[in-house]
Design an enzyme around this catalytic site. Structure first.
Site, PDB file in Angstrom:
ATOM      1  CE  LYS A   9       0.963   1.270   4.434  1.00 14.90           C
ATOM      2  NZ  LYS A   9       1.712   2.502   4.760  1.00 14.90           N
ATOM      3  CG  ASP A 145      -0.742   0.032   8.928  1.00  9.59           C
ATOM      4  OD1 ASP A 145      -1.413   0.799   9.272  1.00  9.59           O
ATOM      5  OD2 ASP A 145       0.312   0.075   8.406  1.00  9.59           O
TER       6      ASP A 145
END
Length: 296
Positions: A9, A145
């Site tokens: 990401k 996360d």
């Protein structure tokens, strides 16, 4: 056998709004998955066993050393699997083959994405039938996360990472990821120790970018990106400023940190623009580069 892709990401925004009573910081972040991926396969087995393979990692990457001597219980994939077993009271195990391509400790979320992929894959292998929201709840016990990677795509993340909201996807973009040669120990903990009230923002930068994506489709977002850690890097890490200056001197502007770094990225709607940027950087430095695209 089951298999899962674990994408990296980037953070299109990363705002820090304050410190919590539990010691974590509240954030607002617009996250986006890209097609730099790890790959996991899952086989039923009486006990948990991780079999790692390392593909195209930088020579300086510390992950093979971290996983040395078959001691893998600190690997986030193992932690995710063990946490899921405890949560569901599942009695058996699995062999998990982990093929790593995402560099570790780079701000790209590789370990967290692997953990989320492990939760998704084992949920199917063990026929647990947990919902995404339940998997995200388990994932938060593994890392801040991890819940985001249960969903992936374009999401706004808030709280310490546990609040996830899917938003309208950005238009497809090309991303040049540049791995800067920093050697951090306990990187995230160290960076957050430098954070003070001057680094706090309200979340409006993230909300404004979301509005722009929703209203305009948002073809050009370079001027709307933000990462609170960039000021910290610029203040405490002279080498970071040197690299950013070098990129600027060869015409590559608007380079941003990926998460807590030290990877940075250059974003464009034009494939040729990203390829040209990669060539320019290759002509001045021997850095690890990844040419990637945004993925849903």
């Amino acid at each position: 056998m089951k298999s899962e892709i674990a994408p990296a990401k980037i953070n299109l925004t990363l705002e820090i709004s304050g410190k919590r009573d539990d010691g974590y910081h509240n954030i607002f972040s617009l996250m986006q998955t890209i097609d730099l991926c790890d790959y996991l396969t899952f086989h039923k087995n009486p006990w948990l066993q991780i079999i790692p393979e390392y593909h195209n990692l930088p020579a300086t990457d510390n992950l093979p050393g971290f996983d040395r001597n078959n001691y893998l219980v600190k690997n986030l994939v193992y932690k995710a699997a063990e946490t899921l077993k405890i949560h569901t009271n599942y009695k058996s195990g699995a062999v998990i083959e982990l093929k790593k391509s995402i560099p570790s400790s780079a701000g790209l979320g590789g370990g967290s994405s692997d953990a989320a992929a492990a939760l998704r894959g084992l949920n199917r292998l063990w026929n647990l039938k947990l919902s995404d929201s339940e998997l995200a709840e388990v994932g938060l016990k593994v890392g801040s996360d991890v819940p985001y990677f249960i969903y992936g795509g374009t999401c706004i993340i808030s709280g310490r990472g546990e609040k996830i909201r899917k938003v309208k996807p950005i238009l497809p973009k090309w991303i040049l990821v540049i791995l800067l040669p920093f050697d951090f120990k306990e990187k995230t903990k160290k960076l957050y120790s430098y954070v003070n009230s001057r680094n706090y923002t309200s979340g409006d930068i993230t909300k404004n970018l979301e509005k722009k994506i929703k209203d305009e489709g948002c073809d050009n977002i370079r001027n709307d990106l933000f990462n609170a850690f960039e000021d910290i890097y610029a203040e405490f890490f002279e080498e970071y400023k040197i690299w950013i200056k070098k990129f600027s001197e060869i015409g590559i502007e608007k380079v941003h940190l990926a998460g807590s770094g030290p990877s940075v990225f250059y974003i464009s709607s034009d494939e040729a623009d990203v390829l040209e940027a990669a060539e320019k950087i290759s002509n001045i430095a021997n850095l690890q580069l990844y040419i990637t695209r945004t993925v849903p």
